[in-house]
Design an enzyme around this catalytic site. Structure first.
Site, short mmCIF file in Angstrom:
data_model
loop_
_atom_site.label_atom_id
_atom_site.label_comp_id
_atom_site.label_asym_id
_atom_site.label_seq_id
_atom_site.Cartn_x
_atom_site.Cartn_y
_atom_site.Cartn_z
N HIS A 165 -11.66 15.88 -9.16
CA HIS A 165 -11.32 14.23 -8.74
C HIS A 165 -11.74 13.88 -10.54
O HIS A 165 -12.22 14.47 -11.12
CB HIS A 165 -12.02 14.16 -8.10
CG HIS A 165 -13.91 14.10 -8.29
ND1 HIS A 165 -14.29 15.59 -7.70
CD2 HIS A 165 -14.70 14.27 -8.80
CE1 HIS A 165 -15.43 15.94 -7.93
NE2 HIS A 165 -16.09 14.87 -8.93
N HIS A 225 -13.13 10.33 -11.84
CA HIS A 225 -13.67 8.58 -11.59
C HIS A 225 -13.43 8.00 -12.49
O HIS A 225 -12.78 7.84 -14.13
CB HIS A 225 -15.51 9.26 -12.04
CG HIS A 225 -15.72 10.22 -11.62
ND1 HIS A 225 -17.14 9.50 -10.60
CD2 HIS A 225 -16.07 11.72 -11.54
CE1 HIS A 225 -18.10 11.22 -10.40
NE2 HIS A 225 -17.32 11.84 -10.95
P1 AMP Z 1 -19.26 14.87 -9.47
O1 AMP Z 1 -19.12 16.16 -8.71
O2 AMP Z 1 -20.20 15.00 -10.39
O3 AMP Z 1 -18.20 13.84 -9.73
O4 AMP Z 1 -19.63 14.11 -8.18
C1 AMP Z 1 -19.37 13.18 -7.00
C2 AMP Z 1 -18.99 12.32 -6.96
O5 AMP Z 1 -18.49 11.97 -5.79
C3 AMP Z 1 -20.48 11.14 -6.75
O6 AMP Z 1 -19.81 9.99 -7.68
C4 AMP Z 1 -20.21 10.61 -5.61
O7 AMP Z 1 -21.21 9.54 -5.47
C5 AMP Z 1 -19.31 11.23 -4.91
N1 AMP Z 1 -19.12 11.02 -3.47
C6 AMP Z 1 -19.76 11.83 -2.69
N2 AMP Z 1 -19.32 12.42 -1.70
C7 AMP Z 1 -18.68 11.44 -1.44
C8 AMP Z 1 -17.94 10.41 0.58
N3 AMP Z 1 -18.28 11.39 1.24
N4 AMP Z 1 -17.00 9.39 -0.57
C9 AMP Z 1 -17.24 8.69 -1.88
N5 AMP Z 1 -17.61 9.74 -2.45
C10 AMP Z 1 -18.40 10.30 -2.94
#
Ligand code: AMP
Length: 138
Positions: free
Chosen positions: A102, A104
């Site tokens: 993903h 951001h």
């Molecule tokens: P990272 O893997 O460090 O990029 O972090 C994962 C991101 O996914 C974080 O910013 C969380 O806030 C986000 N996140 C986790 N669960 C969900 C969800 N169910 N829906 C949307 N975003 C999520």
């Protein structure tokens, strides 16, 4: 390192848990981050499985980057932002928490710092922000 098909973003793609959808095409899906570090913080993912940048195919990366550019313009329009920050984390040591690739997308205003991570959004606010972004996606 293998792909876990039960990661939370795979469940979102299968519709097993809800998300605020902003955009999708044949190869990518975009939704609001539920712990936003800026208003309009969203996540761009491929529809096909890969853990992160390290095992993604060139085709997956190309599709996700094209959508990341599209969403950057959309969130900037929706929030009157002057810039955008793109973040992407790989493996535990690299700060990754969810093991489905993903990117951001964070709209930015001059002099406004990102909020600290880990605070859950108000779902009504997130829904209203999602509607603004959907209206701004070209
Ligand atoms: P990272 O893997 O460090 O990029 O972090 C994962 C991101 O996914 C974080 O910013 C969380 O806030 C986000 N996140 C986790 N669960 C969900 C969800 N169910 N829906 C949307 N975003 C999520």
């Amino acid at each position: 390192m293998s792909y876990d098909p039960d990661n939370i973003f795979a469940k979102i793609l299968r519709g097993e848990i809800p998300s605020f959808k902003l955009y999708e095409d044949d190869e990518t899906y975009v939704f609001m981050d539920i712990m936003p570090r800026a208003d309009g913080h969203c996540l761009v993912i491929p529809k096909t499985p890969c853990r992160n940048l390290l095992d993604a195919s060139p085709a997956q990366l190309a599709a996700v980057m094209a959508t990341t550019q599209r969403m950057s313009h959309a969130v900037m329009r929706a929030f009157g932002a002057e810039g955008v920050t793109i973040q992407q984390f790989n493996e535990d040591a690299g700060g990754q928490e969810v093991y489905h690739l993903h990117f951001h997308v964070l709209p930015r205003h001059a002099g406004v710092a990102l909020r600290p991570p880990g605070t859950m959004a108000d779902m009504d606010v997130l829904k209203a922000q999602a509607e603004k972004i959907v209206a701004a996606v070209g």
